[in-house]
Design a protein around this motif. Structure first.
Motif, PDB file in Angstrom:
ATOM      1  N   GLN A  46     -16.256  45.568  89.870  1.00  0.00           N
ATOM      2  CA  GLN A  46     -16.152  44.189  89.517  1.00  0.00           C
ATOM      3  C   GLN A  46     -15.660  44.773  87.645  1.00  0.00           C
ATOM      4  OE1 GLN A  46     -20.382  43.132  87.948  1.00  0.00           O
ATOM      5  NE2 GLN A  46     -21.169  44.288  90.271  1.00  0.00           N
ATOM      6  N   PHE A  47     -14.456  45.303  87.961  1.00  0.00           N
ATOM      7  CA  PHE A  47     -13.167  45.952  87.138  1.00  0.00           C
ATOM      8  C   PHE A  47     -11.896  45.864  87.345  1.00  0.00           C
ATOM      9  CE2 PHE A  47     -17.156  47.063  85.728  1.00  0.00           C
ATOM     10  CZ  PHE A  47     -17.832  46.614  85.065  1.00  0.00           C
ATOM     11  N   ARG A  48     -10.944  45.675  86.675  1.00  0.00           N
ATOM     12  CA  ARG A  48      -9.656  46.099  87.628  1.00  0.00           C
ATOM     13  C   ARG A  48      -9.263  46.864  87.833  1.00  0.00           C
ATOM     14  NH1 ARG A  48      -6.349  45.588  82.520  1.00  0.00           N
ATOM     15  NH2 ARG A  48      -4.436  45.395  84.323  1.00  0.00           N
ATOM     16  N   LEU A  49      -8.484  46.590  89.007  1.00  0.00           N
ATOM     17  CA  LEU A  49      -8.576  47.789  89.609  1.00  0.00           C
ATOM     18  C   LEU A  49      -7.231  49.113  89.608  1.00  0.00           C
ATOM     19  CD1 LEU A  49      -8.122  48.979  92.908  1.00  0.00           C
ATOM     20  CD2 LEU A  49      -5.446  47.714  93.164  1.00  0.00           C
ATOM     21  N   VAL A  50      -6.416  48.545  88.322  1.00  0.00           N
ATOM     22  CA  VAL A  50      -5.804  49.738  87.167  1.00  0.00           C
ATOM     23  C   VAL A  50      -7.131  51.150  87.182  1.00  0.00           C
ATOM     24  CG1 VAL A  50      -6.300  48.439  85.406  1.00  0.00           C
ATOM     25  CG2 VAL A  50      -4.136  50.504  85.850  1.00  0.00           C
TER      26      VAL A  50
ATOM     27  N   ASN B  43      -8.071  49.152  77.308  1.00  0.00           N
ATOM     28  CA  ASN B  43      -7.461  47.879  77.366  1.00  0.00           C
ATOM     29  C   ASN B  43      -7.467  47.475  79.683  1.00  0.00           C
ATOM     30  OD1 ASN B  43      -3.784  47.481  79.407  1.00  0.00           O
ATOM     31  ND2 ASN B  43      -5.138  49.178  80.623  1.00  0.00           N
ATOM     32  N   GLY B  44      -8.137  48.846  80.011  1.00  0.00           N
ATOM     33  CA  GLY B  44      -8.725  47.586  81.475  1.00  0.00           C
ATOM     34  C   GLY B  44      -9.789  46.338  81.757  1.00  0.00           C
ATOM     35  N   LEU B  45     -10.467  47.089  80.447  1.00  0.00           N
ATOM     36  CA  LEU B  45     -11.381  45.448  79.914  1.00  0.00           C
ATOM     37  C   LEU B  45     -10.879  44.825  79.566  1.00  0.00           C
ATOM     38  CD1 LEU B  45     -14.254  47.691  78.722  1.00  0.00           C
ATOM     39  CD2 LEU B  45     -14.397  46.683  80.711  1.00  0.00           C
ATOM     40  N   HIS B  46      -9.600  44.426  79.098  1.00  0.00           N
ATOM     41  CA  HIS B  46      -8.622  43.285  79.313  1.00  0.00           C
ATOM     42  C   HIS B  46      -7.815  42.540  79.900  1.00  0.00           C
ATOM     43  CE1 HIS B  46      -6.828  40.632  76.055  1.00  0.00           C
ATOM     44  NE2 HIS B  46      -5.517  40.789  77.162  1.00  0.00           N
ATOM     45  N   ILE B  47      -9.056  41.641  79.691  1.00  0.00           N
ATOM     46  CA  ILE B  47      -8.762  40.458  81.662  1.00  0.00           C
ATOM     47  C   ILE B  47      -8.345  39.235  81.287  1.00  0.00           C
ATOM     48  CG2 ILE B  47     -10.110  41.869  82.941  1.00  0.00           C
ATOM     49  CD1 ILE B  47     -12.401  39.933  83.164  1.00  0.00           C
TER      50      ILE B  47
ATOM     51  N   ASP C  38      -5.533  38.939  85.937  1.00  0.00           N
ATOM     52  CA  ASP C  38      -6.071  38.090  86.860  1.00  0.00           C
ATOM     53  C   ASP C  38      -7.469  38.577  86.925  1.00  0.00           C
ATOM     54  OD1 ASP C  38      -4.275  36.014  84.787  1.00  0.00           O
ATOM     55  OD2 ASP C  38      -3.461  35.368  86.970  1.00  0.00           O
ATOM     56  N   LEU C  39      -8.301  37.948  86.428  1.00  0.00           N
ATOM     57  CA  LEU C  39      -9.652  38.667  87.573  1.00  0.00           C
ATOM     58  C   LEU C  39     -10.692  37.322  88.067  1.00  0.00           C
ATOM     59  CD1 LEU C  39     -10.988  41.440  89.224  1.00  0.00           C
ATOM     60  CD2 LEU C  39     -11.788  41.636  87.217  1.00  0.00           C
ATOM     61  N   ALA C  40     -10.587  36.832  88.823  1.00  0.00           N
ATOM     62  CA  ALA C  40     -11.032  35.567  88.881  1.00  0.00           C
ATOM     63  C   ALA C  40     -11.813  35.782  89.844  1.00  0.00           C
ATOM     64  CB  ALA C  40     -10.656  34.548  88.175  1.00  0.00           C
ATOM     65  N   ALA C  41     -12.871  34.228  90.233  1.00  0.00           N
ATOM     66  CA  ALA C  41     -13.532  34.515  91.257  1.00  0.00           C
ATOM     67  C   ALA C  41     -13.423  32.952  91.689  1.00  0.00           C
ATOM     68  CB  ALA C  41     -14.441  34.969  91.327  1.00  0.00           C
ATOM     69  N   VAL C  42     -14.384  32.333  92.605  1.00  0.00           N
ATOM     70  CA  VAL C  42     -14.749  30.970  92.917  1.00  0.00           C
ATOM     71  C   VAL C  42     -15.612  30.914  93.887  1.00  0.00           C
ATOM     72  CG1 VAL C  42     -13.852  28.306  94.212  1.00  0.00           C
ATOM     73  CG2 VAL C  42     -12.546  29.419  92.966  1.00  0.00           C
ATOM     74  N   PRO C  43     -16.981  30.591  93.076  1.00  0.00           N
ATOM     75  CA  PRO C  43     -18.464  30.569  94.820  1.00  0.00           C
ATOM     76  C   PRO C  43     -17.828  29.414  95.808  1.00  0.00           C
ATOM     77  CG  PRO C  43     -18.884  29.292  92.097  1.00  0.00           C
ATOM     78  CD  PRO C  43     -17.121  29.660  92.484  1.00  0.00           C
TER      79      PRO C  43
ATOM     80  N   ALA D 271      -1.003  51.861  85.845  1.00  0.00           N
ATOM     81  CA  ALA D 271      -1.391  52.689  86.271  1.00  0.00           C
ATOM     82  C   ALA D 271      -0.736  54.474  85.602  1.00  0.00           C
ATOM     83  CB  ALA D 271      -1.575  52.734  87.923  1.00  0.00           C
ATOM     84  N   LEU D 272       0.399  54.501  85.871  1.00  0.00           N
ATOM     85  CA  LEU D 272       0.712  55.695  85.414  1.00  0.00           C
ATOM     86  C   LEU D 272       0.679  56.040  83.821  1.00  0.00           C
ATOM     87  CD1 LEU D 272       4.323  56.082  87.863  1.00  0.00           C
ATOM     88  CD2 LEU D 272       2.068  57.306  87.687  1.00  0.00           C
ATOM     89  N   PRO D 273       1.132  54.420  83.196  1.00  0.00           N
ATOM     90  CA  PRO D 273       1.001  54.477  81.929  1.00  0.00           C
ATOM     91  C   PRO D 273      -0.553  55.669  81.354  1.00  0.00           C
ATOM     92  CG  PRO D 273       2.692  53.193  82.098  1.00  0.00           C
ATOM     93  CD  PRO D 273       1.800  53.282  83.378  1.00  0.00           C
ATOM     94  N   THR D 274      -1.488  54.751  82.511  1.00  0.00           N
ATOM     95  CA  THR D 274      -2.732  55.014  82.014  1.00  0.00           C
ATOM     96  C   THR D 274      -3.425  56.124  82.271  1.00  0.00           C
ATOM     97  OG1 THR D 274      -3.840  53.073  83.675  1.00  0.00           O
ATOM     98  CG2 THR D 274      -3.644  52.696  81.526  1.00  0.00           C
ATOM     99  N   ALA D 275      -3.232  56.383  82.830  1.00  0.00           N
ATOM    100  CA  ALA D 275      -3.461  57.640  83.488  1.00  0.00           C
ATOM    101  C   ALA D 275      -3.329  58.899  83.272  1.00  0.00           C
ATOM    102  CB  ALA D 275      -3.756  57.863  85.281  1.00  0.00           C
ATOM    103  N   VAL D 276      -1.660  59.100  83.705  1.00  0.00           N
ATOM    104  CA  VAL D 276      -0.990  59.684  83.204  1.00  0.00           C
ATOM    105  C   VAL D 276      -1.536  60.557  81.741  1.00  0.00           C
ATOM    106  CG1 VAL D 276       1.463  61.248  82.493  1.00  0.00           C
ATOM    107  CG2 VAL D 276       0.810  59.864  84.536  1.00  0.00           C
ATOM    108  N   PRO D 277      -1.575  60.319  80.742  1.00  0.00           N
ATOM    109  CA  PRO D 277      -2.696  60.953  79.705  1.00  0.00           C
ATOM    110  C   PRO D 277      -4.125  60.955  79.564  1.00  0.00           C
ATOM    111  CG  PRO D 277      -0.961  58.573  78.873  1.00  0.00           C
ATOM    112  CD  PRO D 277      -1.502  59.011  80.277  1.00  0.00           C
TER     113      PRO D 277
END
Length: 619
Positions: free
Chosen positions: A254-258, A424-428, A522-527, A374-380
């Motif tokens: 339910q959150f971004r793939l990063v 950063n990951g929660l910013h959508i 961008d993270l969204a859905a259509v029911p 992914a690299l700038p977040t995972a590496v540090p």
């Protein structure tokens, strides 16, 4: 609409009063029993606890206050792991439950987490003599091992999550996600307890009569069972650090793939580096294999045997191989540098190797564009967790830490960087101005069911770019044979913004079906379909047979039980309280490791041969 069926829906907020009363009475009885046994043991009126512990201690050549608690802890943490995996799959397939006693998986979680607390309490109660130089004074003649205190604290922290979770649901409604604040308390407490058990076992080894701090590394001739337990303990670190990824493992993030590569890098750095430093050559790979075996066994029992949703899990073999290769260099003699360089390798080469497995079996492989973020977040994160893992490895191998200020700064910086990457990951971004035109075509279905194929056109066509993180249709929490309550269909692109389904989609009954689009932020859905639910209450979302709907905030569809009317500040305040508890536990673990290390006069750089051939200090 059948109002009788709607009235029978499970409650969307807290547990029923009868269950609250029952659990409260049970907790009071268990608490009183523990107090009686503890008082009887400390006053020598009850001797059976000490007798059992001494027999186990003699058998495994450990102090009594280590042998029995570790036996209780190991069985309890595996019980909690099984219950946790089953619970997540249960909610994915069945939705919410009527209360904590109505879900069979909850019993395993409650028993497991209580067992973790009980193991720590036993370690605190058992010693009559001072259990090692780092022991904490409780009364004039009662000292407790640091690891035992920390283990009991972690267990208590996790168990507090249960009543707080009920309060949270009563205020905000049920949050059907792993990443609910009180859910994170329960799984976090179990995870943190794995660090405490490593410290407890090390304290026990250092307190053995034949071993004094001046002797440095201890040569021990432990049997295969104890050796296997040590590998399992480091594999347990990998599993414990992996629980935060579980929604990705089931294919319902339910959150971004990063988030996924960052979480994998952190777990890999902690588990593999500690294993290599405490268990010697090849230990990182062996620990990963133990983790694969345990997670695989639980996955088979929960999935094929119990008929719940299938889950995959990271292998960590690529990161383990990176750590083993770095350990062959002279950097291994400089633990902090070794941890940092290993973290760098894990966050780059290790993640790339892991991505090959994820692309093979996971629902959401990592697109090339993901690596830019992914690299700038995972590496540090991997580097700093690697440094923390190296410091824990130094404690468990009798190497003096570089200094209290440096150690505290490293842990604090790690927490801050992880917090930054989470923020950063929660910013959508929700492109609510965009829409999707959906055409459903009926497929052959059983009586009372409706299965359909979907033709989807995104508006505008370039909304998700050429290589989105995912464009899928998710249907969950429904009942249909051979589908385990979960259908995930990665749509096939047939033109600009034009996608078609690749398998039948359920749009009937209890199923909740939606189109999900994720690209960058961008993270969204259509029911597409959702039934009415009188307990929340929410009306039915009619089937989108042939029409257009705008994109919405995905969580508002996935977590229909959440109450949108609760003030945002109240949700934030609740999250801050949970964060305070979590930081307190991390601070306590940092203090405990430092206290144990400060209590010894260990050499700064033991010889490689001594570290390689000495058995590790893990449980």
């Amino acid at each position: 609409m059948d109002l009788t069926l709607l009235a029978a829906e499970p409650p969307a907020r807290g547990a029923g009063l009868n269950q609250v009363i029952g659990l409260t009475i049970a907790a009071m009885i268990i608490g009183a029993t523990m107090l009686y046994v503890g008082w009887g043991h400390r006053t020598h009126r009850l001797t059976w606890l000490n007798t059992v512990a001494e027999k186990l201690g003699n058998k495994f050549h450990r102090p009594a206050w280590v042998a029995l608690p570790i036996l209780v802890f190991t069985s309890s943490i595996i019980c909690a792991l099984f219950g946790f995996i089953w619970d997540v799959s249960w909610h994915i397939g069945n939705g919410r439950d009527p209360g904590p006693l109505a879900n069979p998986a909850h019993y395993f979680i409650i028993i497991g987490l209580f067992g973790v607390f009980l193991a720590g309490a036993i370690a605190v109660l058992l010693p009559f003599d001072r259990p090692g130089p780092a022991a904490v004074r409780i009364t004039r003649n009662w000292y407790a091992p640091v690891g035992g205190l920390l283990m009991a604290g972690c267990g208590m922290y996790a168990m507090i999550g249960f009543p707080l979770d009920d309060i949270w649901h009563r205020i905000f409604g049920q949050d059907v996600t792993l990443w609910g604040p009180t859910h994170l308390m329960m799984i976090g407490g179990a995870n943190f307890s794995l660090f405490a058990v490593l410290l407890l076992e090390y304290e026990g080894v250092r307190s053995l009569p034949e071993h004094t701090p001046a002797e440095g590394a201890l040569e021990r001739a432990d049997g295969p069972f104890i050796r296997a337990l040590r590998y399992l303990s480091c594999g347990g670190l990998l599993i414990g650090m992996s629980v935060y990824q579980i929604e990705f493992d089931f294919g319902v993030p339910q959150f971004r793939l990063v988030f996924q590569p960052m979480l994998i890098a952190a777990a890999a750095a902690m588990g593999t580096i500690v294993a290599r430093m405490t268990l010697g050559r090849g230990a990182a790979i062996i620990a990963a294999l133990f983790a694969i075996a345990l997670r695989g066994l639980v996955a088979v029992i929960v999935g094929p045997v119990l008929g719940a949703a299938i889950n995959w899990f990271p292998l960590y073999l690529g990161p383990a191989l990176v750590v083993e290769l770095v350990a062959l260099t002279p950097l291994y003699r400089r633990p902090i540098v070794f941890g940092a360089v290993s973290g760098l390798g894990i966050g780059t080469v290790g993640l790339w190797l892991e991505s090959l497995w994820i692309a093979r079996v996971y629902h959401y492989p990592w697109p090339t564009a993901l690596w830019r973020e992914a690299l700038p977040t995972a590496v540090p994160v991997a580097i700093l967790v690697g440094v923390c893992a190296a410091m824990l490895g130094m404690v468990l191998t009798s190497q003096r830490l570089p200094g209290r200020g440096i150690g505290i700064t490293a842990v604090a910086l790690t927490v801050l960087v992880i917090g930054g990457t989470v923020a950063n990951g929660l910013h959508i971004h929700v492109p609510s101005q965009d829409s999707a035109t959906v055409k459903l075509t009926d497929l052959p279905s059983a009586p009372g069911q409706r299965m359909a194929s979907a033709d989807v056109q995104l508006n505008p066509p370039n909304m998700a770019g050429e290589h989105p993180d995912w464009v899928t249709i998710l249907a969950w929490q429904g009942k249909m044979q051979n589908h385990r309550g979960l259908v995930i269909d990665r749509l096939r692109m047939v033109g600009p913004g034009h996608y078609v389904s690749t398998e039948p989609i359920p749009v009937w009954g209890d199923w909740k079906t939606l189109l999900r689009v994720h690209d960058g932020r961008d993270l969204a859905a259509v029911p597409l379909w959702a039934p009415a639910d009188a307990a929340i209450p929410v009306p039915e979302i009619p089937v989108l047979n042939n029409g257009t709907r705008n994109f919405a905030f995905e969580v508002s569809i996935l977590q229909r039980e959440r109450d949108p009317g609760v003030p945002a500040w109240l949700f934030t305040a609740g999250g801050v309280v949970v964060l305070f508890f979590t930081l307190s536990v991390i601070s306590a673990l940092t203090w405990g490791a430092g206290r144990i290390n400060d209590s010894e006069n260990a050499p700064n750089e033991p010889r490689e041969e001594a570290v390689e051939h000495s058995p590790p200090r893990a449980a």
